[in-house]
Design a protein around this motif. Sequence first.
Motif, PDB file in Angstrom:
ATOM      1  N   HIS A 173     -15.858  78.904  -7.837  1.00  0.00           N
ATOM      2  CA  HIS A 173     -15.771  79.995  -8.813  1.00  0.00           C
ATOM      3  C   HIS A 173     -14.815  81.054  -8.274  1.00  0.00           C
ATOM      4  O   HIS A 173     -14.785  81.300  -7.064  1.00  0.00           O
ATOM      5  N   ASP A 174     -14.081  81.703  -9.158  1.00  0.00           N
ATOM      6  CA  ASP A 174     -13.143  82.737  -8.733  1.00  0.00           C
ATOM      7  C   ASP A 174     -13.856  84.081  -8.569  1.00  0.00           C
ATOM      8  O   ASP A 174     -15.082  84.166  -8.645  1.00  0.00           O
ATOM      9  N   SER A 175     -13.083  85.130  -8.388  1.00  0.00           N
ATOM     10  CA  SER A 175     -13.659  86.455  -8.139  1.00  0.00           C
ATOM     11  C   SER A 175     -14.381  87.043  -9.343  1.00  0.00           C
ATOM     12  O   SER A 175     -15.107  88.024  -9.214  1.00  0.00           O
ATOM     13  N   HIS A 176     -14.196  86.439 -10.521  1.00  0.00           N
ATOM     14  CA  HIS A 176     -14.892  86.882 -11.730  1.00  0.00           C
ATOM     15  C   HIS A 176     -15.989  85.892 -12.121  1.00  0.00           C
ATOM     16  O   HIS A 176     -16.453  85.900 -13.264  1.00  0.00           O
ATOM     17  N   SER A 177     -16.346  85.026 -11.180  1.00  0.00           N
ATOM     18  CA  SER A 177     -17.382  83.992 -11.364  1.00  0.00           C
ATOM     19  C   SER A 177     -17.025  82.957 -12.420  1.00  0.00           C
ATOM     20  O   SER A 177     -17.892  82.262 -12.932  1.00  0.00           O
ATOM     21  N   ARG A 178     -15.734  82.829 -12.735  1.00  0.00           N
ATOM     22  CA  ARG A 178     -15.282  81.778 -13.646  1.00  0.00           C
ATOM     23  C   ARG A 178     -15.151  80.480 -12.854  1.00  0.00           C
ATOM     24  O   ARG A 178     -14.581  80.472 -11.761  1.00  0.00           O
ATOM     25  N   ARG A 179     -15.647  79.413 -13.421  1.00  0.00           N
ATOM     26  CA  ARG A 179     -15.615  78.122 -12.740  1.00  0.00           C
ATOM     27  C   ARG A 179     -14.178  77.599 -12.665  1.00  0.00           C
ATOM     28  O   ARG A 179     -13.481  77.521 -13.679  1.00  0.00           O
ATOM     29  N   ILE A 180     -13.759  77.223 -11.479  1.00  0.00           N
ATOM     30  CA  ILE A 180     -12.434  76.651 -11.265  1.00  0.00           C
ATOM     31  C   ILE A 180     -12.502  75.135 -11.343  1.00  0.00           C
ATOM     32  O   ILE A 180     -11.647  74.493 -11.933  1.00  0.00           O
ATOM     33  N   GLY A 181     -13.538  74.547 -10.737  1.00  0.00           N
ATOM     34  CA  GLY A 181     -13.664  73.094 -10.757  1.00  0.00           C
ATOM     35  C   GLY A 181     -14.713  72.599  -9.792  1.00  0.00           C
ATOM     36  O   GLY A 181     -15.341  73.379  -9.081  1.00  0.00           O
ATOM     37  N   SER A 182     -14.887  71.276  -9.767  1.00  0.00           N
ATOM     38  CA  SER A 182     -15.850  70.620  -8.888  1.00  0.00           C
ATOM     39  C   SER A 182     -15.101  69.676  -7.964  1.00  0.00           C
ATOM     40  O   SER A 182     -14.172  68.981  -8.392  1.00  0.00           O
ATOM     41  N   TYR A 183     -15.539  69.615  -6.718  1.00  0.00           N
ATOM     42  CA  TYR A 183     -14.852  68.814  -5.703  1.00  0.00           C
ATOM     43  C   TYR A 183     -15.880  68.083  -4.853  1.00  0.00           C
ATOM     44  O   TYR A 183     -17.025  68.511  -4.721  1.00  0.00           O
ATOM     45  N   SER A 184     -15.442  66.988  -4.260  1.00  0.00           N
ATOM     46  CA  SER A 184     -16.364  66.166  -3.477  1.00  0.00           C
ATOM     47  C   SER A 184     -16.545  66.661  -2.055  1.00  0.00           C
ATOM     48  O   SER A 184     -17.498  66.276  -1.384  1.00  0.00           O
ATOM     49  N   SER A 185     -15.650  67.535  -1.583  1.00  0.00           N
ATOM     50  CA  SER A 185     -15.790  68.047  -0.219  1.00  0.00           C
ATOM     51  C   SER A 185     -15.621  69.563  -0.200  1.00  0.00           C
ATOM     52  O   SER A 185     -14.976  70.144  -1.077  1.00  0.00           O
ATOM     53  N   LEU A 186     -16.177  70.175   0.828  1.00  0.00           N
ATOM     54  CA  LEU A 186     -16.049  71.621   0.989  1.00  0.00           C
ATOM     55  C   LEU A 186     -14.590  71.992   1.255  1.00  0.00           C
ATOM     56  O   LEU A 186     -14.091  72.986   0.728  1.00  0.00           O
ATOM     57  N   ALA A 187     -13.891  71.189   2.028  1.00  0.00           N
ATOM     58  CA  ALA A 187     -12.487  71.475   2.322  1.00  0.00           C
ATOM     59  C   ALA A 187     -11.644  71.481   1.042  1.00  0.00           C
ATOM     60  O   ALA A 187     -10.806  72.366   0.850  1.00  0.00           O
ATOM     61  N   ALA A 188     -11.862  70.522   0.163  1.00  0.00           N
ATOM     62  CA  ALA A 188     -11.123  70.467  -1.104  1.00  0.00           C
ATOM     63  C   ALA A 188     -11.473  71.659  -1.987  1.00  0.00           C
ATOM     64  O   ALA A 188     -10.602  72.234  -2.649  1.00  0.00           O
ATOM     65  N   ALA A 189     -12.730  72.044  -2.011  1.00  0.00           N
ATOM     66  CA  ALA A 189     -13.165  73.192  -2.814  1.00  0.00           C
ATOM     67  C   ALA A 189     -12.541  74.479  -2.286  1.00  0.00           C
ATOM     68  O   ALA A 189     -12.048  75.305  -3.067  1.00  0.00           O
ATOM     69  N   ARG A 190     -12.543  74.637  -0.975  1.00  0.00           N
ATOM     70  CA  ARG A 190     -11.941  75.829  -0.376  1.00  0.00           C
ATOM     71  C   ARG A 190     -10.442  75.890  -0.673  1.00  0.00           C
ATOM     72  O   ARG A 190      -9.908  76.945  -1.006  1.00  0.00           O
TER      73      ARG A 190
ATOM     74  N   VAL B 114      -8.038  78.732  -2.594  1.00  0.00           N
ATOM     75  CA  VAL B 114      -6.780  79.236  -2.014  1.00  0.00           C
ATOM     76  C   VAL B 114      -5.663  79.089  -3.035  1.00  0.00           C
ATOM     77  O   VAL B 114      -4.897  80.022  -3.280  1.00  0.00           O
ATOM     78  N   ASP B 115      -5.552  77.908  -3.650  1.00  0.00           N
ATOM     79  CA  ASP B 115      -4.505  77.663  -4.640  1.00  0.00           C
ATOM     80  C   ASP B 115      -4.657  78.579  -5.852  1.00  0.00           C
ATOM     81  O   ASP B 115      -3.662  79.054  -6.403  1.00  0.00           O
ATOM     82  N   ALA B 116      -5.888  78.835  -6.273  1.00  0.00           N
ATOM     83  CA  ALA B 116      -6.138  79.679  -7.445  1.00  0.00           C
ATOM     84  C   ALA B 116      -5.825  81.142  -7.171  1.00  0.00           C
ATOM     85  O   ALA B 116      -5.475  81.882  -8.090  1.00  0.00           O
ATOM     86  N   THR B 117      -5.935  81.570  -5.922  1.00  0.00           N
ATOM     87  CA  THR B 117      -5.683  82.975  -5.598  1.00  0.00           C
ATOM     88  C   THR B 117      -4.257  83.213  -5.148  1.00  0.00           C
ATOM     89  O   THR B 117      -3.852  84.357  -4.978  1.00  0.00           O
ATOM     90  N   ARG B 118      -3.477  82.157  -4.991  1.00  0.00           N
ATOM     91  CA  ARG B 118      -2.078  82.287  -4.571  1.00  0.00           C
ATOM     92  C   ARG B 118      -1.281  82.935  -5.687  1.00  0.00           C
ATOM     93  O   ARG B 118      -1.403  82.544  -6.846  1.00  0.00           O
ATOM     94  N   PRO B 119      -0.446  83.921  -5.363  1.00  0.00           N
ATOM     95  CA  PRO B 119       0.393  84.534  -6.406  1.00  0.00           C
ATOM     96  C   PRO B 119       1.316  83.485  -7.009  1.00  0.00           C
ATOM     97  O   PRO B 119       1.799  82.608  -6.291  1.00  0.00           O
ATOM     98  N   PRO B 120       1.571  83.564  -8.308  1.00  0.00           N
ATOM     99  CA  PRO B 120       2.439  82.569  -8.936  1.00  0.00           C
ATOM    100  C   PRO B 120       3.872  82.700  -8.428  1.00  0.00           C
ATOM    101  O   PRO B 120       4.349  83.796  -8.161  1.00  0.00           O
ATOM    102  N   SER B 121       4.549  81.576  -8.316  1.00  0.00           N
ATOM    103  CA  SER B 121       5.955  81.592  -7.928  1.00  0.00           C
ATOM    104  C   SER B 121       6.771  82.119  -9.100  1.00  0.00           C
ATOM    105  O   SER B 121       6.318  82.128 -10.244  1.00  0.00           O
ATOM    106  N   ARG B 122       7.989  82.530  -8.834  1.00  0.00           N
ATOM    107  CA  ARG B 122       8.832  83.035  -9.918  1.00  0.00           C
ATOM    108  C   ARG B 122       9.082  81.956 -10.954  1.00  0.00           C
ATOM    109  O   ARG B 122       9.075  82.216 -12.152  1.00  0.00           O
ATOM    110  N   GLY B 123       9.289  80.724 -10.498  1.00  0.00           N
ATOM    111  CA  GLY B 123       9.534  79.626 -11.426  1.00  0.00           C
ATOM    112  C   GLY B 123       8.326  79.356 -12.309  1.00  0.00           C
ATOM    113  O   GLY B 123       8.465  79.143 -13.514  1.00  0.00           O
TER     114      GLY B 123
END
Length: 98
Positions: free
Chosen positions: A55-72, A76-85
């Motif tokens: 879940h993100d910082s607003h408790s919105r569900r991002i997704g489900s994953y089979s491992s803690l590493a993948a979920a983490r 990280v990917d969801a909080t990364r600032p978007p690239s210019r492209g």
Amino acid sequence: MSSTDMPARSDAPFPDDQNPTELAWQQADHDVFVATSRGEFAGFVTVDESTHIVHDSHSRRIGSYSSLAAARQALVDATRPPSRGRERLRRRILARRR
């Protein structure tokens, strides 16, 4: 770092205050992991049997994953600032919808 502190990316060359994608993790309960970025709440992962739900910082569900590493990494990917492209592509897509 205590045993409950888990860096989101151990290969990141910058400390938390210089790298916005670096998340600090704390285990809040046996099935809840909480992430912060620069001292601010960034999201959390809950464990339901063998599924790790992100879940993100607003408790919105991002997704489900089979491992803690993948979920983490998903948070990280969801909080990364978007690239210019990516941002330009998003604007073009939104402009077409108008």
